[in-house]
Design an enzyme around this catalytic site. Sequence first.
Site, PDB file in Angstrom:
ATOM      1  N   GLY A  40      65.835  79.340 -89.017  1.00  0.00           N
ATOM      2  CA  GLY A  40      65.800  79.194 -87.557  1.00  0.00           C
ATOM      3  C   GLY A  40      65.400  77.761 -87.259  1.00  0.00           C
ATOM      4  O   GLY A  40      64.492  77.225 -87.892  1.00  0.00           O
ATOM      5  N   ASN A  44      62.072  76.083 -88.726  1.00  0.00           N
ATOM      6  CA  ASN A  44      62.243  74.961 -89.671  1.00  0.00           C
ATOM      7  C   ASN A  44      61.561  73.703 -89.137  1.00  0.00           C
ATOM      8  O   ASN A  44      60.941  72.950 -89.895  1.00  0.00           O
ATOM      9  CB  ASN A  44      63.729  74.651 -89.883  1.00  0.00           C
ATOM     10  CG  ASN A  44      64.475  75.754 -90.598  1.00  0.00           C
ATOM     11  OD1 ASN A  44      63.862  76.597 -91.250  1.00  0.00           O
ATOM     12  ND2 ASN A  44      65.784  75.764 -90.474  1.00  0.00           N
ATOM     13  N   THR A 221      72.115  62.198 -84.489  1.00  0.00           N
ATOM     14  CA  THR A 221      72.182  62.243 -85.951  1.00  0.00           C
ATOM     15  C   THR A 221      73.647  62.397 -86.354  1.00  0.00           C
ATOM     16  O   THR A 221      74.424  63.099 -85.696  1.00  0.00           O
ATOM     17  CB  THR A 221      71.329  63.386 -86.532  1.00  0.00           C
ATOM     18  OG1 THR A 221      71.834  64.639 -86.075  1.00  0.00           O
ATOM     19  CG2 THR A 221      69.868  63.244 -86.141  1.00  0.00           C
ATOM     20  N   GLY A 252      68.833  68.320 -89.977  1.00  0.00           N
ATOM     21  CA  GLY A 252      68.455  67.942 -88.614  1.00  0.00           C
ATOM     22  C   GLY A 252      67.054  68.435 -88.279  1.00  0.00           C
ATOM     23  O   GLY A 252      66.317  67.790 -87.528  1.00  0.00           O
ATOM     24  N   ASP A 253      66.674  69.583 -88.816  1.00  0.00           N
ATOM     25  CA  ASP A 253      65.338  70.123 -88.535  1.00  0.00           C
ATOM     26  C   ASP A 253      64.259  69.255 -89.181  1.00  0.00           C
ATOM     27  O   ASP A 253      63.238  68.946 -88.560  1.00  0.00           O
ATOM     28  CB  ASP A 253      65.239  71.571 -89.037  1.00  0.00           C
ATOM     29  CG  ASP A 253      66.230  72.474 -88.321  1.00  0.00           C
ATOM     30  OD1 ASP A 253      66.552  72.177 -87.152  1.00  0.00           O
ATOM     31  OD2 ASP A 253      66.690  73.454 -88.928  1.00  0.00           O
TER      32      ASP A 253
HETATM   33  P1  ATP Z   1      71.425  71.051 -89.282  1.00  0.00           P
HETATM   34  O1  ATP Z   1      72.055  71.634 -88.049  1.00  0.00           O
HETATM   35  O2  ATP Z   1      71.973  71.634 -90.542  1.00  0.00           O
HETATM   36  O3  ATP Z   1      69.940  71.044 -89.250  1.00  0.00           O
HETATM   37  P2  ATP Z   1      72.259  68.511 -88.175  1.00  0.00           P
HETATM   38  O4  ATP Z   1      73.748  68.554 -88.005  1.00  0.00           O
HETATM   39  O5  ATP Z   1      71.417  68.731 -86.994  1.00  0.00           O
HETATM   40  O6  ATP Z   1      71.842  69.485 -89.348  1.00  0.00           O
HETATM   41  P3  ATP Z   1      72.694  65.999 -89.494  1.00  0.00           P
HETATM   42  O7  ATP Z   1      73.219  65.038 -88.516  1.00  0.00           O
HETATM   43  O8  ATP Z   1      73.668  66.613 -90.452  1.00  0.00           O
HETATM   44  O9  ATP Z   1      71.820  67.106 -88.760  1.00  0.00           O
HETATM   45  O10 ATP Z   1      71.575  65.303 -90.401  1.00  0.00           O
HETATM   46  C1  ATP Z   1      70.340  64.837 -89.872  1.00  0.00           C
HETATM   47  C2  ATP Z   1      69.942  63.589 -90.627  1.00  0.00           C
HETATM   48  O11 ATP Z   1      69.794  63.905 -92.011  1.00  0.00           O
HETATM   49  C3  ATP Z   1      70.957  62.456 -90.550  1.00  0.00           C
HETATM   50  O12 ATP Z   1      70.762  61.667 -89.407  1.00  0.00           O
HETATM   51  C4  ATP Z   1      70.656  61.712 -91.858  1.00  0.00           C
HETATM   52  O13 ATP Z   1      69.583  60.802 -91.656  1.00  0.00           O
HETATM   53  C5  ATP Z   1      70.196  62.830 -92.810  1.00  0.00           C
HETATM   54  N1  ATP Z   1      71.320  63.267 -93.648  1.00  0.00           N
HETATM   55  C6  ATP Z   1      72.194  64.281 -93.402  1.00  0.00           C
HETATM   56  N2  ATP Z   1      73.108  64.381 -94.386  1.00  0.00           N
HETATM   57  C7  ATP Z   1      72.803  63.418 -95.287  1.00  0.00           C
HETATM   58  C8  ATP Z   1      73.368  62.988 -96.544  1.00  0.00           C
HETATM   59  N3  ATP Z   1      74.450  63.577 -97.077  1.00  0.00           N
HETATM   60  N4  ATP Z   1      72.776  61.940 -97.187  1.00  0.00           N
HETATM   61  C9  ATP Z   1      71.674  61.328 -96.675  1.00  0.00           C
HETATM   62  N5  ATP Z   1      71.094  61.683 -95.502  1.00  0.00           N
HETATM   63  C10 ATP Z   1      71.655  62.703 -94.820  1.00  0.00           C
HETATM   64  O1  RIB Z   2      69.283  74.114 -88.654  1.00  0.00           O
HETATM   65  C1  RIB Z   2      69.400  75.101 -89.655  1.00  0.00           C
HETATM   66  C2  RIB Z   2      69.073  76.438 -89.066  1.00  0.00           C
HETATM   67  O2  RIB Z   2      70.043  76.764 -88.081  1.00  0.00           O
HETATM   68  C3  RIB Z   2      69.103  77.573 -90.052  1.00  0.00           C
HETATM   69  O3  RIB Z   2      67.861  77.801 -90.679  1.00  0.00           O
HETATM   70  C4  RIB Z   2      69.616  78.741 -89.225  1.00  0.00           C
HETATM   71  O4  RIB Z   2      68.690  79.778 -89.062  1.00  0.00           O
HETATM   72  C5  RIB Z   2      70.045  78.161 -87.884  1.00  0.00           C
HETATM   73  O5  RIB Z   2      69.118  78.401 -86.893  1.00  0.00           O
END
Ligand code: ATP
Ligand code: RIB
Length: 307
Positions: A40, A44, A221, A252-253
């Site tokens: 979640g 997280n 991000t 992202g979390d």
């Molecule tokens: P999630 O929804 O799964 O939590 P998100 O889409 O919100 O992820 P991302 O933009 O994918 O978040 O990633 C957040 C940060 O993590 C990026 O800004 C970067 O700094 C780091 N990051 C993500 N993927 C990578 C990677 N392959 N290598 C290095 N850093 C990464």
């Molecule tokens: O950001 C990752 C999270 O998104 C997962 O842990 C999942 O539960 C969803 O909320």
Amino acid sequence: MHKPIVVVGSINFDYLLDVTALPKPNETLIGHGLRTAIGGKGLNQAAACASFGRPVEMVGAVGSDAIGQQAMGHLTRKGVGAAQVRTLDDERTGMAHILVAEDGQNMIVVTPGANSRVSPADIDAASGLITGAAAVVVQLEIPLPAVRRALEIARRHGVLTVVNPAPADSSVLDLLPLADVVTPNELELMALTDIADLSDASLTQGLGALIKAGARQAVVTLGSAGCAALIDAELVRIPAFPVKAVDATGAGDTFNGALVDRLVAGTDLIEALRYASAAAAISVTRASADAAPSPEEVEAFLTRHPV
Ligand code: ATP
Ligand code: RIB
């Protein structure tokens, strides 16, 4: 004693299925390896804030099922206060169905369950926590009226607010006047604004639109392309650290948890983004959504990866 960071958000049970590559529409795939984890975005981010050594309190809801009990135990083990996490008798704990590809990318579908019942009344019940907080962090896996109430109370008391608009919902634009920092990922930024690509000009336009809507700072991000922010109307890009990604679920979390930790510490935005990028880079090398490193690990990583 430091003031706590209060995270108002979701608690899920994650089913993570490893696949070679993410499926296309109508495609059937054979997965290899099913993992489960407590997740979640709210939980997280709370766990990430706690891993950086801050007192953290969570506001949310779980069902009265075994998973809900597991999630409560998980929060306690992570050092996150759960006195304002309600257990709902007639509801299931939220669930997330996550596909993780070999390149670390993912697809997530959430069944909200108890998260869908977090209400403004729950936020009012937690208002004592919010008014005494160092920061309030929200995402959009709980109903918007609850998110709004948390931000309103925080703003009225001068508490720092971080809005992670995930998953994207255009109604969040109305809440941005209550946001000190808004942190969409690239797809969320595209969904919330009119931009069609991730060029410098488009990112400047998209982040500018979030600031025009009322956010004081806007950060996007960009996965393995790092992150970017508008600082004094200039686009600043922070590249991702070069690591071998195993699972980007929750990157992202971790990023948001580390960012809020640094902002509460009074670090300037660029430095805070670099720290958050390092923390997130470490997390993607680990096969879990709840993979935030310790401050010592981040410091050591930054020493090995100087600017
Ligand atoms: P999630 O929804 O799964 O939590 P998100 O889409 O919100 O992820 P991302 O933009 O994918 O978040 O990633 C957040 C940060 O993590 C990026 O800004 C970067 O700094 C780091 N990051 C993500 N993927 C990578 C990677 N392959 N290598 C290095 N850093 C990464
Ligand atoms: O950001 C990752 C999270 O998104 C997962 O842990 C999942 O539960 C969803 O909320």
